[in-house]
Structures are given as C-alpha cells and as structure tokens.
Design a protein around this motif. Structure first.
Motif, PDB file in Angstrom:
ATOM      1  N   PRO A   4       0.767  -1.050  -0.307  1.00  0.00           N
ATOM      2  CA  PRO A   4      -0.178   0.141  -0.274  1.00  0.00           C
ATOM      3  C   PRO A   4       0.824   1.545   0.081  1.00  0.00           C
ATOM      4  N   VAL A   5       2.100   1.145   0.717  1.00  0.00           N
ATOM      5  CA  VAL A   5       2.567   2.367   0.768  1.00  0.00           C
ATOM      6  C   VAL A   5       3.413   3.077  -1.401  1.00  0.00           C
ATOM      7  N   ALA A   6       4.100   2.182  -1.489  1.00  0.00           N
ATOM      8  CA  ALA A   6       4.124   1.864  -2.608  1.00  0.00           C
ATOM      9  C   ALA A   6       2.934   2.380  -3.515  1.00  0.00           C
ATOM     10  N   VAL A   7       1.521   2.015  -3.761  1.00  0.00           N
ATOM     11  CA  VAL A   7       0.629   2.374  -4.031  1.00  0.00           C
ATOM     12  C   VAL A   7       1.099   3.733  -4.261  1.00  0.00           C
ATOM     13  N   ALA A   8       0.178   4.210  -2.135  1.00  0.00           N
ATOM     14  CA  ALA A   8       0.380   5.746  -2.385  1.00  0.00           C
ATOM     15  C   ALA A   8       1.833   6.614  -2.744  1.00  0.00           C
ATOM     16  N   GLY A   9       2.646   6.207  -3.004  1.00  0.00           N
ATOM     17  CA  GLY A   9       3.622   6.781  -3.725  1.00  0.00           C
ATOM     18  C   GLY A   9       3.448   6.452  -4.791  1.00  0.00           C
ATOM     19  N   PHE A  10       2.808   5.822  -5.300  1.00  0.00           N
ATOM     20  CA  PHE A  10       2.465   5.729  -7.513  1.00  0.00           C
ATOM     21  C   PHE A  10       1.592   7.223  -7.606  1.00  0.00           C
ATOM     22  N   LEU A  11       0.846   7.051  -6.860  1.00  0.00           N
ATOM     23  CA  LEU A  11      -0.176   8.344  -6.763  1.00  0.00           C
ATOM     24  C   LEU A  11       0.316   9.716  -6.665  1.00  0.00           C
ATOM     25  N   VAL A  12       1.140   9.446  -5.496  1.00  0.00           N
ATOM     26  CA  VAL A  12       2.046  11.064  -5.349  1.00  0.00           C
ATOM     27  C   VAL A  12       2.642  11.738  -6.631  1.00  0.00           C
ATOM     28  N   ALA A  13       3.619  10.824  -7.387  1.00  0.00           N
ATOM     29  CA  ALA A  13       4.109  10.328  -8.451  1.00  0.00           C
ATOM     30  C   ALA A  13       3.428  11.379  -9.358  1.00  0.00           C
ATOM     31  N   ILE A  14       2.357  10.219  -9.857  1.00  0.00           N
ATOM     32  CA  ILE A  14       1.676  10.694 -10.558  1.00  0.00           C
ATOM     33  C   ILE A  14       0.588  11.586 -10.836  1.00  0.00           C
ATOM     34  N   LEU A  15       0.216  12.348  -9.560  1.00  0.00           N
ATOM     35  CA  LEU A  15      -0.537  13.505  -9.129  1.00  0.00           C
ATOM     36  C   LEU A  15      -0.391  14.389 -10.398  1.00  0.00           C
ATOM     37  N   PRO A  16       0.974  14.899  -9.802  1.00  0.00           N
ATOM     38  CA  PRO A  16       1.021  16.371 -10.696  1.00  0.00           C
ATOM     39  C   PRO A  16       0.674  16.310 -12.208  1.00  0.00           C
ATOM     40  N   LEU A  17       1.026  15.167 -13.135  1.00  0.00           N
ATOM     41  CA  LEU A  17       1.275  14.782 -14.578  1.00  0.00           C
ATOM     42  C   LEU A  17      -0.453  14.657 -14.771  1.00  0.00           C
ATOM     43  N   ILE A  18      -1.337  14.128 -14.128  1.00  0.00           N
ATOM     44  CA  ILE A  18      -2.393  13.897 -14.022  1.00  0.00           C
ATOM     45  C   ILE A  18      -3.145  15.352 -14.018  1.00  0.00           C
ATOM     46  N   ALA A  19      -2.939  16.543 -12.789  1.00  0.00           N
ATOM     47  CA  ALA A  19      -3.785  17.634 -12.473  1.00  0.00           C
ATOM     48  C   ALA A  19      -2.868  18.808 -13.734  1.00  0.00           C
ATOM     49  N   THR A  20      -1.761  18.030 -14.518  1.00  0.00           N
ATOM     50  CA  THR A  20      -1.512  18.879 -15.925  1.00  0.00           C
ATOM     51  C   THR A  20      -2.087  19.426 -17.126  1.00  0.00           C
ATOM     52  N   PRO A  21      -3.217  20.386 -17.152  1.00  0.00           N
ATOM     53  CA  PRO A  21      -4.131  20.226 -17.827  1.00  0.00           C
ATOM     54  C   PRO A  21      -3.793  18.792 -19.571  1.00  0.00           C
ATOM     55  N   ALA A 155      -5.034   1.881  -9.903  1.00  0.00           N
ATOM     56  CA  ALA A 155      -4.838   2.697  -9.428  1.00  0.00           C
ATOM     57  C   ALA A 155      -5.116   4.480  -9.649  1.00  0.00           C
ATOM     58  N   HIS A 156      -4.259   4.050 -11.091  1.00  0.00           N
ATOM     59  CA  HIS A 156      -4.166   5.446 -11.601  1.00  0.00           C
ATOM     60  C   HIS A 156      -5.105   5.753 -12.637  1.00  0.00           C
ATOM     61  N   ALA A 157      -5.478   4.341 -13.171  1.00  0.00           N
ATOM     62  CA  ALA A 157      -7.641   5.108 -13.177  1.00  0.00           C
ATOM     63  C   ALA A 157      -8.571   5.383 -12.096  1.00  0.00           C
ATOM     64  N   LEU A 158      -8.131   4.816 -11.339  1.00  0.00           N
ATOM     65  CA  LEU A 158      -8.962   5.209 -10.024  1.00  0.00           C
ATOM     66  C   LEU A 158      -8.550   7.532  -9.561  1.00  0.00           C
ATOM     67  N   LEU A 159      -7.521   7.421  -9.728  1.00  0.00           N
ATOM     68  CA  LEU A 159      -7.482   9.096  -9.111  1.00  0.00           C
ATOM     69  C   LEU A 159      -8.076   9.699 -10.675  1.00  0.00           C
ATOM     70  N   ILE A 160      -7.316   8.947 -12.217  1.00  0.00           N
ATOM     71  CA  ILE A 160      -8.087   9.870 -13.237  1.00  0.00           C
ATOM     72  C   ILE A 160      -9.314  10.058 -13.146  1.00  0.00           C
TER      73      ILE A 160
END
Length: 205
Positions: A4-21, A155-160
């Motif tokens: 779970p810690v790795a999943v959370a770290g991955f989501l934190v890493a890709i969040l700026p990419l998702i938030a970029t229009p 996890a990526h799909a859920l976040l986006i």
C-alpha cells in the motif's frame, strides 16, 4: 501484490501529471459543455481503457521496445501528434455557429466520444513512459510483475476518474453558462487550441 505504501507513492508521483491539463481534460470540457455531465462518462471510460492498454503493453514488454527504438518511438509520437492536431482542427471547425438551423445539430454519439478519449490516451507516448519510468520504481522484481503493474494501473485509473469526475461536477455547476452559445463556442475553441498545442508539443519534444 504491491505494498500500500508503494501504491500511495505512485499516486503522489503521478498526481502532478494528472493535474496538468491535457487531452482528456480538454475533451471533457468540450463534451460536457456541449451535452451535459453525462457526456463525461465516455471520456473517462476511454481514458481509463487507454491506461490499461499501456499497462498491458508494459507487461508484454512492447512499450520497452518502442522506448528503446528511436524510430518506433518517433513514429508513435508523430502519429499521436497528428491525431491531436487533427482533432483540434476538427473541434475548432465544429465551433462555427449554426443558429439558423438548430434542428440539424445532433449530439455526438457516445461511441465517438469514447474513441476520441481512447485514442488521445493510447497515442500519447508520455502516457506509456509512465509505465516505463515510474512504475518500475514501485514494483518488486521478486514478485510477478503483471499483478503489480495491473494494481498500479487500477490505482492510476481510479485517480484520473476522480479527477475528471470532479471537473465534470464543477462544469455542471456552471450550467447557466454552459448553455449559452457564446460560452459553448469559447469553450470549444479553447479545447481545440489546447489539443493543437498538445499535438505540436508532442511533435517537437
């Protein structure tokens, strides 16, 4: 199984990419503006399907082949760039007002919206790069990679999905603006400008 810690770290890493229009958000704005919040669903589904395609390619090693072959990578990048530019030009053209004959205007089919979002994601080499540069940092080689990659992709799909859904609600709150012809034309042309810019950027970077 990914920790779970790795999943959370991955989501934190890709969040700026998702938030970029990007193309997905541009398409969401266009279709929600034109057809209401329900039009967000095919955009989300098309984007998520594209993510799983990249995950599957990463599992199969095909993405690695593309990334290590400059010719193959360039071809994929240019195809994606041409698609985004073409979609942007077509979108700009669709903003031409036709108030004189409103009855002839039909809402774009759900299948067409899904296909646009799917292709915009699949033909984006930077989306593939996520699964070749970031994903390896959060998996354990000692365990089967397929399950770990699919977990991270989910996890990526859920976040986006959450990100695009939140935007669809924000757009729906501005429904009094969405139904004005001037706002629709402005939003459509802004969307087309974003798509063309993304296509040009993909081609030159």
């Amino acid at each position: 199984m990914v920790h779970p810690v790795a999943v959370a770290g991955f989501l934190v890493a890709i969040l700026p990419l998702i938030a970029t229009p990007g193309a997905s958000l541009a398409l969401l704005v266009q279709h929600v503006t034109g057809g209401g919040r329900r039009r967000a669903l095919p955009v989300v589904l098309g984007t998520v399907t594209g993510l799983y395609v990249h995950a599957a390619l990463a599992i199969a090693g095909l993405s690695a082949l593309v990334m290590h072959s400059s010719v193959a990578f360039t071809v994929i990048k240019l195809v994606g760039a041409v698609y985004l530019i073409g979609l942007g030009l077509w979108t700009w053209r669709s903003a031409t007002p036709r108030e004189a004959a409103p009855a002839r205007r039909r809402p774009r089919g759900t299948d067409s919206v899904y296909a646009q979002a799917f292709l915009a994601n699949v033909l984006n080499p930077k989306a593939a790069a996520i699964y070749l540069t970031l994903v390896p940092q959060f998996v354990t080689p000692a365990h089967p990679l397929s399950g770990q990659i699919l977990t991270l992709a989910t996890a990526h799909a859920l976040l986006i999905t959450l990100w695009l859904t939140a935007w669809s609600f924000l757009l729906a709150r501005a429904s009094h603006l969405l139904h004005t012809p001037r706002f629709k034309r402005a939003a459509t042309r802004a969307t087309s400008a974003i798509l063309i810019t993304l296509g040009i950027r993909a081609a030159v970077t």
